[in-house]
Design a protein around this motif. Structure first.
Motif, short mmCIF file in Angstrom:
data_model
loop_
_atom_site.label_atom_id
_atom_site.label_comp_id
_atom_site.label_asym_id
_atom_site.label_seq_id
_atom_site.Cartn_x
_atom_site.Cartn_y
_atom_site.Cartn_z
N LEU A 5 10.99 39.83 41.19
CA LEU A 5 12.02 38.74 41.43
C LEU A 5 13.41 39.46 41.47
O LEU A 5 14.48 38.94 42.10
CB LEU A 5 12.26 37.93 40.25
CG LEU A 5 10.76 37.23 40.01
CD1 LEU A 5 10.94 36.10 38.77
CD2 LEU A 5 10.57 36.31 41.27
N THR A 6 13.63 40.79 41.15
CA THR A 6 15.02 41.62 40.92
C THR A 6 14.70 42.85 41.56
O THR A 6 13.74 43.48 41.65
CB THR A 6 15.47 41.40 39.68
OG1 THR A 6 14.80 42.33 38.86
CG2 THR A 6 15.98 40.14 39.17
N GLY A 7 16.06 43.26 42.13
CA GLY A 7 16.09 44.83 42.32
C GLY A 7 15.31 44.90 43.72
O GLY A 7 15.09 46.35 43.93
N ARG A 8 15.08 44.06 44.59
CA ARG A 8 14.26 44.57 45.70
C ARG A 8 15.15 45.29 46.82
O ARG A 8 14.66 46.22 47.51
CB ARG A 8 13.83 43.08 46.48
CG ARG A 8 12.90 42.27 45.76
CD ARG A 8 12.50 40.73 46.42
NE ARG A 8 11.86 40.00 45.55
CZ ARG A 8 10.77 39.40 45.90
NH1 ARG A 8 10.02 39.92 46.78
NH2 ARG A 8 10.17 38.84 44.97
N TYR A 15 9.79 40.26 36.48
CA TYR A 15 8.49 39.99 37.50
C TYR A 15 7.89 38.94 36.95
O TYR A 15 7.89 38.46 35.87
CB TYR A 15 7.75 41.25 37.04
CG TYR A 15 8.25 42.55 37.45
CD1 TYR A 15 7.85 43.06 38.85
CD2 TYR A 15 8.79 43.33 36.36
CE1 TYR A 15 8.19 44.62 38.94
CE2 TYR A 15 9.17 44.54 36.80
CZ TYR A 15 8.75 45.37 38.16
OH TYR A 15 9.45 46.56 38.30
N ARG A 16 7.21 38.07 37.75
CA ARG A 16 6.43 36.88 37.63
C ARG A 16 4.81 37.20 37.68
O ARG A 16 4.47 37.98 38.73
CB ARG A 16 6.95 35.82 38.57
CG ARG A 16 6.30 34.46 38.01
CD ARG A 16 7.05 33.46 38.48
NE ARG A 16 6.91 32.09 37.93
CZ ARG A 16 7.38 31.00 38.30
NH1 ARG A 16 8.03 30.77 39.60
NH2 ARG A 16 7.05 29.94 37.62
N GLN A 35 11.44 44.29 32.41
CA GLN A 35 11.61 45.62 32.31
C GLN A 35 12.93 45.87 32.00
O GLN A 35 13.91 45.38 32.64
CB GLN A 35 10.99 46.38 33.57
CG GLN A 35 11.38 47.96 33.56
CD GLN A 35 11.11 48.59 35.12
OE1 GLN A 35 10.37 47.78 35.83
NE2 GLN A 35 11.50 49.65 35.04
N GLY A 36 13.48 46.94 30.97
CA GLY A 36 14.55 47.17 30.63
C GLY A 36 14.73 48.18 29.59
O GLY A 36 13.65 48.68 29.28
N ARG A 69 17.94 33.21 40.96
CA ARG A 69 18.26 32.85 42.41
C ARG A 69 16.78 33.02 43.12
O ARG A 69 16.69 32.11 44.07
CB ARG A 69 19.32 33.83 42.83
CG ARG A 69 20.71 33.23 42.57
CD ARG A 69 21.78 34.09 43.29
NE ARG A 69 21.79 35.68 43.40
CZ ARG A 69 22.36 36.18 42.26
NH1 ARG A 69 23.03 35.57 41.32
NH2 ARG A 69 22.43 37.43 42.31
N ALA A 70 16.38 34.07 42.75
CA ALA A 70 15.00 34.11 43.37
C ALA A 70 14.15 33.07 43.25
O ALA A 70 13.11 32.74 44.34
CB ALA A 70 14.26 35.80 43.10
N LEU A 71 13.93 32.51 42.17
CA LEU A 71 13.31 31.45 41.81
C LEU A 71 13.83 30.00 42.37
O LEU A 71 12.95 29.00 42.40
CB LEU A 71 12.98 31.13 40.14
CG LEU A 71 12.17 32.38 39.75
CD1 LEU A 71 12.19 32.39 38.13
CD2 LEU A 71 10.56 32.27 40.06
#
Length: 69
Positions: free
Chosen positions: A9-12, A27-28, A37-38, A65-67
């Motif tokens: 969902l992030t960092g794409r 991630y989903r 992840q962090g 936002r991605a969701l």
């Protein structure tokens, strides 16, 4: 579960906060749960079988936002 089985969902876009797969991400899973992840956090000792990670606020905002929430 392999990373390839998750929806990232992030960092794409490899934006200013993410150069590789080594940055904080959300991630989903196929079942609708989330994998985060962090950086490992030592804020407190979690129960057995659980772990703590710390991720920046901008990563959570990007996931929301991605969701479309």
């Amino acid at each position: 579960m392999a990373r390839e089985e998750l929806t990232r969902l992030t960092g794409r876009a490899g934006g200013p906060h993410c150069d590789d797969d080594d940055c904080p991400n959300v991630y989903r899973t196929e079942s609708g749960s989330f994998v985060v992840q962090g950086d490992v956090s030592s804020a407190f000792t979690p129960p057995v079988g659980e772990g703590l990670v710390e991720i920046p606020e901008h990563v959570l905002r990007e996931a929301v936002r991605a969701l479309g929430w």
